[in-house]
Design an enzyme around this catalytic site. Sequence first.
Site, mmCIF file in Angstrom:
data_model
loop_
_atom_site.group_PDB
_atom_site.id
_atom_site.type_symbol
_atom_site.label_atom_id
_atom_site.label_comp_id
_atom_site.label_asym_id
_atom_site.label_seq_id
_atom_site.Cartn_x
_atom_site.Cartn_y
_atom_site.Cartn_z
ATOM 1 N N THR A 182 0.867 -1.181 0.000
ATOM 2 C CA THR A 182 0.000 0.000 0.000
ATOM 3 C C THR A 182 0.903 1.230 0.000
ATOM 4 O O THR A 182 2.043 1.166 0.458
ATOM 5 C CB THR A 182 -0.873 0.056 1.257
ATOM 6 O OG1 THR A 182 -0.004 0.078 2.389
ATOM 7 C CG2 THR A 182 -1.779 -1.158 1.346
ATOM 8 N N GLU A 329 -5.641 -3.269 -1.405
ATOM 9 C CA GLU A 329 -6.126 -4.407 -0.607
ATOM 10 C C GLU A 329 -7.207 -5.206 -1.328
ATOM 11 O O GLU A 329 -7.654 -6.236 -0.836
ATOM 12 C CB GLU A 329 -6.692 -3.900 0.734
ATOM 13 C CG GLU A 329 -5.637 -3.459 1.722
ATOM 14 C CD GLU A 329 -5.273 -1.982 1.596
ATOM 15 O OE1 GLU A 329 -5.479 -1.405 0.500
ATOM 16 O OE2 GLU A 329 -4.783 -1.406 2.577
ATOM 17 N N LYS A 438 -13.829 18.204 10.384
ATOM 18 C CA LYS A 438 -14.911 18.318 11.349
ATOM 19 C C LYS A 438 -14.920 19.748 11.877
ATOM 20 O O LYS A 438 -14.018 20.173 12.577
ATOM 21 C CB LYS A 438 -14.734 17.312 12.480
ATOM 22 C CG LYS A 438 -16.035 16.839 13.007
ATOM 23 C CD LYS A 438 -15.994 15.414 13.486
ATOM 24 C CE LYS A 438 -17.414 14.995 13.820
ATOM 25 N NZ LYS A 438 -17.478 14.014 14.859
ATOM 26 N N TRP A 443 -19.588 17.455 9.843
ATOM 27 C CA TRP A 443 -18.628 16.862 8.920
ATOM 28 C C TRP A 443 -18.724 17.594 7.597
ATOM 29 O O TRP A 443 -19.808 17.866 7.106
ATOM 30 C CB TRP A 443 -18.939 15.397 8.652
ATOM 31 C CG TRP A 443 -18.811 14.499 9.833
ATOM 32 C CD1 TRP A 443 -19.374 14.702 11.064
ATOM 33 C CD2 TRP A 443 -18.106 13.278 9.902
ATOM 34 N NE1 TRP A 443 -19.056 13.672 11.891
ATOM 35 C CE2 TRP A 443 -18.276 12.771 11.204
ATOM 36 C CE3 TRP A 443 -17.344 12.541 9.005
ATOM 37 C CZ2 TRP A 443 -17.719 11.573 11.628
ATOM 38 C CZ3 TRP A 443 -16.790 11.345 9.413
ATOM 39 C CH2 TRP A 443 -16.965 10.871 10.718
#
Length: 545
Positions: A182, A329, A438, A443
């Site tokens: 990754t 993944e 935030k 959000w």
Amino acid sequence: MLEGRMMHVPLTLTHFVERARSLFGRSEIVSRLPDGRLERSDYGAVAGRVARLCSALRGLGVRPGDRVATLCWNHARHLEVYLAAPAMGAVVHTLNLRLHPDELAYIAAHAEDKAVVVDRSLYKLWSAFAARVPSVRHVVVVPDDGPAPEGTIDYEALVGGAAADFDFPRLEENAAAMLCYTSGTTGNPKGVLYSHRSCVLHSMAVCARDGLGVGNDDTVMPVVPMFHAAAWGLPYAAVACGAKVVFPGPRLDPPSLLELLERERVTLTAGVPTIWLGILQALDREPKRYDLSRLRSMVVGGSAAPAAMIDGFRERHGLEVLHAWGMTELNPLGTVARVKGTLQGRPAAELLELRASQGVPVPLVEQRHTGDDGRALPWDGKTFGELEVRGPWVAASYFGDEGKDRFTSDGWFKTGDVVTIDPEGYVRIVDRSKDVIKSGGEWISSVALENALMGHPAVLEAAVFAANHPRWGERPVAAVVLKEGASAGEAELASHLAAGFAKYCVPDRFLFVKEIPRTSTGKFLKTKLRERYGDVFAAEGGGEP
Ligand code: AMP
């Protein structure tokens, strides 16, 4: 249980090699070399060389399960290693040539690579960390821009001197085939070990019409590097169906790519949004210059494809963008943004909105999103939660067992992407969980703001990130790259956004920058932006947003 009476045939990549050799020997493989020349080969020749490479690797002492690393651009020889290492029972491990030597040293040592195949044009990079990878016994150099240096093995000599007949071993389908790390922006990279089975099933999804729709009559050009999540599975999918492949090598500038798309009559190509933003600008400047009439699908993923870009290609150039979401993944394809048949009649704006979403899962991938308490959230198109997935090509654990907290006790993988899912199952990425803003308890989706900003005619690229704020905790700030010769001020961009967003979402600052820092795989590097500009409000008391 009444058992079915069907054969159990292991799903292995070896089948793809044999199929390509026996059925599609004359399908072409075209590679662009660093000096710009095109090298032509075909599946017949490549399959023969794959057998020789297997003999050669075995002769070097590469054993089943050993990792054979590649440090290569996209080209036919890289494809040969993609096929040979797994077919002989070893594992191909793709090293990302855009990483820092320290990161590469960490990854190659972690993988315990036994041999490495490196392009001569990247040999300097290899030399910068080679001493830190003691497990590597053999360095094989692809002589792409000069002869192999002393003390290394010349790839062509190795393949040319090896036995042509090689009996591919009968492998278990769960045997490891490929190792990809990754490219996380935080923490060490983690290894994802694909199996033959996961690669084969994934290839079937890539070929499916509702997947990426790769077929035998396609000419596929993966612009996405083969060191980034298996070039999204396109090389294996192309081999599976015998499609012509065009590898662009190191020349990834818009004119070189456009010329190749035209000349080789490419039908399907794939890459990250930055590549296509550059291409769109070039086409806008000279709309009639290239004949792209054969190009039926441009797959965009890796980061969110702005709606304005998808629309621009279609409206101004008659070109179709296919937006897809995936992760290392996942081998890596997860979702594809096609408009379902039952939604086709919707108004144009809604259709664009669907095509700009991350789409719905491809067959065999399941999705849900969960709140902080781990409970699944409603598919209402509004509720934010972390996307979790499961399926036969989703990692069950990392190589080396790091990151155990990413796997839930009931068998799902936590993606780290914050999303909404609508009642039709369309996913919309709001943010990476680490990038979420935030502000005053609300959000704010940086991805939605970036998309809208990139819809402004003067904006080439925009990244929105959280800056610390004494009153609101965090407030959004936009880093903006303007198109060449274009101008737009802070007030204009703010009012452009105010038309579609609640007031508290609109960034308080617009920073005009030359470029946006990126990760090795082309994603906005927001940690860098936060480091640099995260305290722009520090001196302020903070008023109403
Ligand atoms: P990688 O493992 O390098 O492929 O990175 C995977 C991550 O890239 C995902 O978890 C997402 O955060 C991001 N990503 C991939 N495709 C998309 C997309 N179409 N839209 C938004 N983000 C994406």
